[in-house]
Design an enzyme around this catalytic site. Structure first.
Site, PDB file in Angstrom:
ATOM      1  CG  HIS A 106      -1.890   1.104   1.312  1.00 41.01           C
ATOM      2  ND1 HIS A 106      -3.004   1.073   2.139  1.00 41.01           N
ATOM      3  CD2 HIS A 106      -1.925   2.316   0.702  1.00 41.01           C
ATOM      4  CE1 HIS A 106      -3.669   2.201   2.010  1.00 41.01           C
ATOM      5  NE2 HIS A 106      -3.031   2.980   1.156  1.00 41.01           N
ATOM      6  CG  HIS A 115      -1.391   6.105  -2.754  1.00 39.15           C
ATOM      7  ND1 HIS A 115      -2.589   5.906  -3.400  1.00 39.15           N
ATOM      8  CD2 HIS A 115      -1.595   5.708  -1.475  1.00 39.15           C
ATOM      9  CE1 HIS A 115      -3.472   5.422  -2.549  1.00 39.15           C
ATOM     10  NE2 HIS A 115      -2.898   5.285  -1.359  1.00 39.15           N
ATOM     11  CG  HIS A 123      -7.643   3.483  -0.151  1.00 40.39           C
ATOM     12  ND1 HIS A 123      -7.000   2.852  -1.187  1.00 40.39           N
ATOM     13  CD2 HIS A 123      -6.709   4.283   0.448  1.00 40.39           C
ATOM     14  CE1 HIS A 123      -5.726   3.252  -1.210  1.00 40.39           C
ATOM     15  NE2 HIS A 123      -5.520   4.114  -0.231  1.00 40.39           N
ATOM     16  CD  GLU A 138      -7.379   6.819   4.512  1.00 46.33           C
ATOM     17  OE1 GLU A 138      -7.957   6.684   3.415  1.00 46.33           O
ATOM     18  OE2 GLU A 138      -6.301   7.449   4.630  1.00 46.33           O
ATOM     19  CG  ASP A 192      -1.513   5.866   2.612  1.00 41.74           C
ATOM     20  OD1 ASP A 192      -1.811   5.581   1.446  1.00 41.74           O
ATOM     21  OD2 ASP A 192      -2.323   6.418   3.394  1.00 41.74           O
ATOM     22  CG  ASP A 193      -0.068   9.040   0.250  1.00 37.06           C
ATOM     23  OD1 ASP A 193      -0.008   8.905  -0.989  1.00 37.06           O
ATOM     24  OD2 ASP A 193      -1.073   8.765   0.921  1.00 37.06           O
TER      25      ASP A 193
HETATM   26  N1  ADE Z   1      -4.625   8.684  -2.129  1.00 39.45           N
HETATM   27  C1  ADE Z   1      -3.384   8.789  -1.666  1.00 39.45           C
HETATM   28  N2  ADE Z   1      -3.341   8.509  -0.355  1.00 39.45           N
HETATM   29  C2  ADE Z   1      -4.605   8.192   0.010  1.00 39.45           C
HETATM   30  C3  ADE Z   1      -5.202   7.789   1.217  1.00 39.45           C
HETATM   31  N3  ADE Z   1      -4.514   7.669   2.353  1.00 39.45           N
HETATM   32  N4  ADE Z   1      -6.518   7.559   1.230  1.00 39.45           N
HETATM   33  C4  ADE Z   1      -7.236   7.692   0.108  1.00 39.45           C
HETATM   34  N5  ADE Z   1      -6.716   8.061  -1.053  1.00 39.45           N
HETATM   35  C5  ADE Z   1      -5.404   8.303  -1.107  1.00 39.45           C
HETATM   36 ZN    ZN Z   2      -3.670   4.805   0.472  1.00 35.39          ZN
END
Ligand code: ADE
Ligand code: ZN
Length: 350
Positions: free
Chosen positions: A22, A24, A202, A205, A283-284
């Site tokens: 996971h 992006h 997703h 969350e 994630d990011d």
């Molecule tokens: N796009 C990038 N990061 C995300 C996240 N944490 N939740 C939903 N969409 C995303």
């Molecule tokens: Zn994500």
């Protein structure tokens, strides 16, 4: 698992081979690269410099983050940009012991700005090939649809992707969760499954546990991205554990986006205690304070897991991947050899 000596669980976890399921790719855009690409492409970012951009990383919700994330993605224009982005991620992932990554990309973010899908795919694949050759990390691409857009727009994105279907390993669903339930995309995901691809989404969350149920039942999701709000529905949590549904949990993300007020209040230990098939992910990472090992450090500081728990998390990451059984067996053998080298006898049952 047993051991004669007791190696430090954190040291073991940082060095162990693992998969990331996971992440992006647009979320790996570090400020330095964002400004370099902005200069290279003559694109203006709405921040004076890297310091000003970093200062804006104070999010109070998923949406507050997404607004900035989409703004920064505007610097990505050419095949070389996507290659550089991917290669930078794979280098950092390899340094954290990642040997396999299933990587999300958001084509609609780019095609909406006039960047052809072929350019995005060519560049990302260039980076994957170089990342494998230089760093030994295998990578696959998962195309994510933006759920704040209409079903019609997402069908158009899928039609654009179909000529490239052999380059896409799976499909996912991301972006603004609240108000955009999985049910909105039931027909889209039915088509993705018809194409023979695994799907993920997703869910849970920021959105309620009911969205996790929809992702499973209406989209046929094989993994749930995040899923951390499952703890609010004990029946659901029992079902996830019973069915071995992987949850790709991203601890630092959940703190930075205020899903939990602090790491000590994260649902991770409850999910694990319930027997859920949890994996850890970043994630990011450019926006949330670090890559996979930064997540591991933060989790260990809050919860002090033992070596067996870290082994289980790494093993889950391989088992939950969409790789072949042969690939998975090879990676798990590497994991077992790593723990054996540290004097730990691992339980090789699935
Ligand atoms: N796009 C990038 N990061 C995300 C996240 N944490 N939740 C939903 N969409 C995303
Ligand atoms: Zn994500």
């Amino acid at each position: 698992m047993s051991s004669a000596v007791s190696p430090d669980p954190l040291r073991l976890a940082l060095g162990m081979p693992k998969a990331e399921l996971h992440v992006h790719i647009e979320g790996t855009l570090e400020p330095e690269l964002a400004f370099a690409l902005a200069r290279r492409n003559g694109v203006a970012l709405p921040y004076a410099d890297e310091g000003a951009l970093k200062a804006a990383y104070a999010f109070d919700s998923l949406q507050s983050f997404l607004d900035l994330y989409y703004a920064c993605a505007a610097v990505l224009l050419t095949r070389a940009d996507f290659r550089d982005l991917m290669l930078a991620y794979l280098q950092r992932a390899a340094a954290d012991g990642v040997i396999h990554a299933e990587i999300f990309f958001d084509p609609q973010t780019h095609t909406a700005r006039g960047v052809p899908l072929a350019t995005v795919l060519d560049g990302l694949e260039d980076g994957l090939a170089e990342g494998l050759a230089r760093h030994g990390v295998s990578g696959r691409l998962i195309l994510c649809f933006l759920r704040h857009l209409s079903e019609e727009a997402c069908f158009a994105a899928l039609a654009e992707a179909e000529p490239h279907i052999g380059r896409i390993h799976g499909f996912g669903l991301d972006s603004s969760e609240r108000g955009h339930p999985p049910s909105k995309f039931a027909r889209l995901f039915a088509r993705c499954r018809e194409l023979g691809k695994p799907v993920v989404a997703h869910a849970g969350e920021e959105g309620p546990p009911a969205y996790i149920v929809e992702a499973l039942e209406l989209l046929g999701a094989r993994r749930i991205d995040h899923g951390v709000r499952a703890l609010e529905d004990p029946t659901l949590l029992t079902r996830l554990a019973r069915d071995g549904v992987p949850l790709t949990v991203c601890p630092l993300s959940n703190i930075r986006l205020c899903v939990f007020p602090e790491m000590a209040r994260h649902s991770l230990p409850v999910l694990l205690a319930a027997g859920a098939k949890v994996t850890l992910n970043s994630d990011d990472p450019a926006y949330f304070g670090g890559y996979l090992n930064a997540n591991i450090r933060a989790v260990q500081a809050a919860f002090g897991f033992d070596a067996a728990t870290w082994y289980r998390l790494a093993r889950n990451s391989f088992e939950a991947s969409f790789a072949t059984d042969e690939e998975k067996a090879g990676w798990i053998a590497r994991l077992d050899a790593y723990f054996a080298g540290a004097g730990m006898i691992t339980d090789s049952r699935p």
